[in-house]
Design a protein around this motif. Structure first.
Motif, PDB file in Angstrom:
ATOM      1  N   GLN A 108      82.178  44.119 -48.349  1.00  0.00           N
ATOM      2  CA  GLN A 108      81.119  45.117 -48.501  1.00  0.00           C
ATOM      3  C   GLN A 108      81.588  46.257 -49.405  1.00  0.00           C
ATOM      4  N   ALA A 109      82.799  46.726 -49.198  1.00  0.00           N
ATOM      5  CA  ALA A 109      83.338  47.812 -50.012  1.00  0.00           C
ATOM      6  C   ALA A 109      83.463  47.381 -51.474  1.00  0.00           C
TER       7      ALA A 109
ATOM      8  N   VAL B 177      87.912  37.373 -49.766  1.00  0.00           N
ATOM      9  CA  VAL B 177      87.048  38.516 -50.116  1.00  0.00           C
ATOM     10  C   VAL B 177      86.354  38.249 -51.448  1.00  0.00           C
ATOM     11  N   ASP B 178      87.105  37.792 -52.442  1.00  0.00           N
ATOM     12  CA  ASP B 178      86.499  37.476 -53.738  1.00  0.00           C
ATOM     13  C   ASP B 178      85.476  36.351 -53.613  1.00  0.00           C
ATOM     14  N   MET B 179      85.783  35.341 -52.820  1.00  0.00           N
ATOM     15  CA  MET B 179      84.845  34.236 -52.624  1.00  0.00           C
ATOM     16  C   MET B 179      83.551  34.728 -51.978  1.00  0.00           C
ATOM     17  N   VAL B 180      83.664  35.623 -51.007  1.00  0.00           N
ATOM     18  CA  VAL B 180      82.483  36.193 -50.353  1.00  0.00           C
ATOM     19  C   VAL B 180      81.665  36.979 -51.372  1.00  0.00           C
ATOM     20  N   CYS B 181      82.321  37.814 -52.153  1.00  0.00           N
ATOM     21  CA  CYS B 181      81.610  38.608 -53.162  1.00  0.00           C
ATOM     22  C   CYS B 181      80.922  37.707 -54.182  1.00  0.00           C
TER      23      CYS B 181
ATOM     24  N   THR C 261      79.720  34.625 -65.639  1.00  0.00           N
ATOM     25  CA  THR C 261      81.172  34.434 -65.722  1.00  0.00           C
ATOM     26  C   THR C 261      81.876  35.173 -64.594  1.00  0.00           C
ATOM     27  N   LEU C 262      81.455  36.400 -64.332  1.00  0.00           N
ATOM     28  CA  LEU C 262      82.043  37.173 -63.234  1.00  0.00           C
ATOM     29  C   LEU C 262      81.833  36.458 -61.902  1.00  0.00           C
ATOM     30  N   ILE C 263      80.622  35.988 -61.666  1.00  0.00           N
ATOM     31  CA  ILE C 263      80.309  35.305 -60.410  1.00  0.00           C
ATOM     32  C   ILE C 263      81.145  34.045 -60.250  1.00  0.00           C
ATOM     33  N   GLN C 264      81.261  33.250 -61.310  1.00  0.00           N
ATOM     34  CA  GLN C 264      82.059  32.020 -61.238  1.00  0.00           C
ATOM     35  C   GLN C 264      83.522  32.332 -60.953  1.00  0.00           C
ATOM     36  N   THR C 265      84.040  33.384 -61.556  1.00  0.00           N
ATOM     37  CA  THR C 265      85.427  33.775 -61.334  1.00  0.00           C
ATOM     38  C   THR C 265      85.647  34.216 -59.890  1.00  0.00           C
ATOM     39  N   LEU C 266      84.732  35.031 -59.363  1.00  0.00           N
ATOM     40  CA  LEU C 266      84.863  35.503 -57.991  1.00  0.00           C
ATOM     41  C   LEU C 266      84.732  34.370 -56.979  1.00  0.00           C
ATOM     42  N   ARG C 267      83.839  33.425 -57.239  1.00  0.00           N
ATOM     43  CA  ARG C 267      83.643  32.317 -56.294  1.00  0.00           C
ATOM     44  C   ARG C 267      84.892  31.457 -56.177  1.00  0.00           C
ATOM     45  N   GLY C 268      85.735  31.482 -57.195  1.00  0.00           N
ATOM     46  CA  GLY C 268      87.004  30.758 -57.135  1.00  0.00           C
ATOM     47  C   GLY C 268      86.826  29.257 -57.252  1.00  0.00           C
TER      48      GLY C 268
END
Length: 124
Positions: free
Chosen positions: A8-9, A52-56, A104-111
């Motif tokens: 969340q943060a 955390v990154d996967m959740v984001c 691109t950001l979303i794909q990177t965060l999803r891992g």
């Protein structure tokens, strides 16, 4: 540390309004994915920030698919197009649209599953 609070943060630091029930569901979804992929009972502490990154990433992905995330408003200034390790080369997506940078950001965060491979156990 709590994955829900940290996610969340992090999302709020991106300027994204967080829906409590949706993010809570995604936290459990990501934990289940990690446990199932790795064949373990608990998410290892070493995977905390990966989770955390996967959740984001999953939250942003779902919000984008629901049309609740506008790529033009979302603050993604530059996205990395590629990284080479030998003699360190980083290419940025300078001419990419806001939508491409957000994707691109979303794909990177999803891992990827590669992030979890070191924790994978055999299932007997």
């Amino acid at each position: 540390m709590d994955i829900l609070q940290e996610a969340q943060a992090r999302l709020e630091s991106f300027g994204v309004a967080v829906d409590g029930p949706a993010i809570a569901f995604i936290v459990e979804l990501v934990k289940e994915k990690i446990r199932n992929f790795c064949n373990i009972d608990e998410v290892p502490e070493d995977l905390f920030y990966t989770a955390v990154d996967m959740v984001c990433g999953e939250y942003l992905y779902q919000m984008q698919n629901l049309g609740k995330l506008d790529a033009e408003i979302f603050p993604v200034d530059a996205a990395i197009k590629s990284i080479s390790e030998g003699d360190v080369k980083v290419s940025f997506m300078d001419n990419a649209s806001a939508s491409d940078r957000l994707t691109t950001l979303i794909q990177t965060l999803r891992g990827t599953d590669q992030d979890l491979m070191a924790y994978r156990r055999l299932k007997w």
